[in-house]
Design a protein around this motif. Structure first.
Motif, short mmCIF file in Angstrom:
data_model
loop_
_atom_site.label_atom_id
_atom_site.label_comp_id
_atom_site.label_asym_id
_atom_site.label_seq_id
_atom_site.Cartn_x
_atom_site.Cartn_y
_atom_site.Cartn_z
N THR A 216 0.64 -1.69 -0.08
CA THR A 216 -0.35 -0.12 -0.21
C THR A 216 0.40 1.31 0.03
O THR A 216 0.76 2.23 -0.65
N GLU A 217 2.22 1.05 0.83
CA GLU A 217 2.87 2.60 0.96
C GLU A 217 4.01 1.73 0.18
O GLU A 217 4.73 0.66 0.55
N VAL A 218 5.18 2.52 -0.40
CA VAL A 218 6.47 2.00 -0.84
C VAL A 218 6.99 3.71 -0.07
O VAL A 218 7.05 4.46 -1.62
N LEU A 219 7.53 3.44 0.87
CA LEU A 219 8.43 4.49 0.98
C LEU A 219 9.82 4.42 1.37
O LEU A 219 10.81 3.71 1.71
N LEU A 220 10.79 5.84 0.71
CA LEU A 220 11.89 6.00 0.13
C LEU A 220 12.49 6.97 1.74
O LEU A 220 12.49 8.31 2.14
N VAL A 221 13.06 6.20 2.13
CA VAL A 221 13.54 6.73 3.49
C VAL A 221 15.38 7.37 2.99
O VAL A 221 16.17 6.79 2.09
N VAL A 222 15.17 8.90 3.56
CA VAL A 222 16.57 9.48 2.70
C VAL A 222 16.58 10.81 3.80
O VAL A 222 16.77 10.55 5.19
N ASP A 223 18.34 10.76 3.79
CA ASP A 223 19.51 11.39 4.71
C ASP A 223 19.01 12.44 4.72
O ASP A 223 18.97 13.38 3.76
N ALA A 224 18.59 13.96 5.51
CA ALA A 224 18.23 15.29 5.25
C ALA A 224 19.75 15.73 4.93
O ALA A 224 19.44 16.47 4.19
N MET A 225 20.78 15.06 5.71
CA MET A 225 21.64 15.86 5.25
C MET A 225 22.52 15.44 4.33
O MET A 225 23.72 16.39 4.07
N THR A 226 22.08 15.00 3.52
CA THR A 226 22.20 15.25 2.02
C THR A 226 21.71 16.07 0.88
O THR A 226 21.90 16.10 0.21
N GLY A 227 20.53 16.57 1.92
CA GLY A 227 20.21 18.24 0.58
C GLY A 227 19.37 17.83 -0.30
O GLY A 227 18.34 16.50 -0.38
N GLN A 228 19.51 18.84 -1.05
CA GLN A 228 18.80 18.20 -2.53
C GLN A 228 18.95 17.58 -2.77
O GLN A 228 17.73 16.46 -4.18
N GLU A 229 20.04 16.76 -3.27
CA GLU A 229 20.72 14.97 -3.39
C GLU A 229 19.54 14.24 -2.21
O GLU A 229 18.92 13.38 -3.75
N ALA A 230 19.11 14.52 -1.85
CA ALA A 230 17.56 13.76 -0.86
C ALA A 230 16.55 13.88 -2.19
O ALA A 230 16.04 12.44 -2.56
N ALA A 231 16.52 14.81 -2.99
CA ALA A 231 14.92 14.96 -3.83
C ALA A 231 15.86 14.54 -5.40
O ALA A 231 15.14 13.55 -5.52
N ALA A 232 16.77 14.26 -5.27
CA ALA A 232 16.81 13.30 -6.50
C ALA A 232 16.65 12.37 -6.47
O ALA A 232 16.42 11.51 -7.03
N ARG A 256 20.76 21.52 6.50
CA ARG A 256 20.53 22.94 6.51
C ARG A 256 19.11 23.22 5.92
O ARG A 256 18.63 24.02 5.62
N GLY A 257 18.53 21.98 5.89
CA GLY A 257 17.16 22.52 5.42
C GLY A 257 16.39 21.73 3.60
O GLY A 257 15.88 21.59 3.62
N GLY A 258 17.51 22.04 3.24
CA GLY A 258 17.36 21.32 1.32
C GLY A 258 16.74 20.23 1.19
O GLY A 258 15.72 20.40 -0.03
N ALA A 259 16.59 18.91 1.94
CA ALA A 259 16.32 18.34 1.55
C ALA A 259 14.42 18.33 1.92
O ALA A 259 13.66 18.03 1.05
N ALA A 260 13.77 18.70 3.00
CA ALA A 260 12.60 19.20 3.22
C ALA A 260 11.82 19.87 2.45
O ALA A 260 10.43 20.18 2.52
N LEU A 261 12.50 21.19 2.15
CA LEU A 261 11.87 22.21 1.44
C LEU A 261 12.18 21.73 -0.01
O LEU A 261 11.57 21.96 -0.82
N SER A 262 13.15 21.01 -0.49
CA SER A 262 13.37 20.18 -1.62
C SER A 262 12.09 19.09 -2.86
O SER A 262 11.72 18.68 -3.94
N VAL A 263 12.20 18.22 -1.73
CA VAL A 263 11.29 16.72 -1.86
C VAL A 263 10.13 17.05 -2.66
O VAL A 263 9.75 16.04 -4.24
N ARG A 264 9.55 17.58 -2.12
CA ARG A 264 7.69 17.24 -3.41
C ARG A 264 8.06 18.18 -4.35
O ARG A 264 7.40 17.61 -5.21
N GLU A 265 8.99 19.47 -3.79
CA GLU A 265 8.71 20.02 -5.55
C GLU A 265 9.22 19.60 -6.65
O GLU A 265 8.51 19.54 -7.82
#
Ligand code: GDP
Length: 297
Positions: A216-232, A256-265
């Motif tokens: 039902t859910e396929v969740l990718l675990v990503v490390d916030a420390m990797t910043g925008q790389e997490a979004a990629a 620094r927050g880049g992951a939290a701010l980039s992933v969705r977009e």
């Protein structure tokens, strides 16, 4: 270090440049917008996201005009706040459970991101919601991963289904699900193998496991420390295997927050949960409005 700490401080510079102004104009927002752009880039938000964000905020700011009793800097803060919330998906994105029977959650992620820890944290979280859980050890490459999962399972009081390292992960997952169904377990969480980097074998294996258990859910675990790389990464995994969302870990670190701010977009997929520590209770839903609130102080 507080995530977003640096970003918050950098944004202060933008607001301060509007002191003494009467209204927001095309001219007087140039400098503050430059500060916002710089602050987001320093926070490792991906460039296309920053560009769109700055454009949207600028357009809105100029269109606001005079609002009695509201200072221009406060107006800009309000616009930035609203756009940050939207950027992160607006609403909280809840986990989806199957309407009847056992829900399957498949966890994927590169090595070291905190996937095994998340597996147990998720059980702890779901148990609080009144759901019974079972974990399936489908990471057959690191025997230590199975041991780690067993220890964590004991810690949170959740059984771990395992068959050692000689059986195909898809088969283990399938057998684990069958066992869970027999025992009428509400949620089964399948822990899969991570690699240091994306490779075809890992993707193929994930596809096979996914097909075997129809999660039902396929969740990718990503490390916030990797910043925008997490979004990629979220984007790549979504294209390759199809995911339903991400879990962002290590928000308590110096990210620094880049992951939290980039992933969705960037990926179009929501961050559903965030991990902010090593304890079992350190997993919670991702609230875009609270995140924006923390950024703007
Ligand atoms: P895996 O290789 O993805 O399964 O990663 P693990 O679950 O083994 O975690 C790797 C390391 O990160 C361990 O030392 C965990 O304790 C740590 N860790 C996991 N999640 C978090 C978190 O949210 N915050 C912090 N500070 N550490 C974490």
């Amino acid at each position: 270090a507080e995530m977003f700490g640096q970003l918050s401080t950098s944004l202060e510079a933008a607001w301060s440049k509007l002191r003494g102004e009467e209204i927001l104009t095309k001219e007087n927002i140039v400098e503050p917008m430059r500060d916002i752009r710089r602050a987001l880039l320093e926070a490792d938000v991906s460039l296309p996201v920053v560009r769109r964000f700055v454009q949207t905020v600028s357009d809105q700011a100029v269109g606001t005009g005079l609002i009695r009793g509201v200072r221009p800097d406060q107006q800009l803060v309000k616009i930035v706040n609203e756009e940050l919330v939207k950027l992160m998906g607006g609403e909280v994105s809840d986990l989806v459970f199957s309407k009847s029977g056992t829900t399957v959650i498949l966890l994927a992620g590169l090595q070291g991101v905190g996937k095994t820890t998340v597996c147990a944290k998720l059980c702890f979280y779901l148990k609080k919601l009144g759901k019974s859980c079972m974990m399936v050890a489908a990471d057959v490459y690191r025997p230590a991963a199975i041991d780690q999962l067993t220890i964590l399972g004991d810690q949170v009081g959740v059984p771990v289904y395992k068959e050692g390292t000689e059986v195909r992960p898809s088969q283990i997952a399938k057998n684990g699900l069958e066992e869970a169904r027999k025992k009428k377990v509400d949620v089964v969480i399948v822990d899969t193998a991570g690699r240091l980097q994306i490779d075809k074998a890992m993707m193929d294996e994930l596809k096979e496991v996914k097909q075997a258990v129809n999660p039902t859910e396929v969740l990718l675990v990503v490390d916030a420390m990797t910043g925008q790389e997490a979004a990629a990464l979220v984007t790549t995994f979504n294209i390759e295997i199809g995911i339903t969302g991400a879990i962002l870990t290590k928000l308590d670190g110096d990210s620094r927050g880049g992951a939290a701010l980039s992933v969705r977009e960037v990926s179009g997929k929501p961050i559903k949960l965030v991990g902010r520590g090593e304890r079992m209770e350190d997993l919670e839903p991702f609230y875009p409005d609270r995140m924006a609130g923390r950024i703007l102080g």
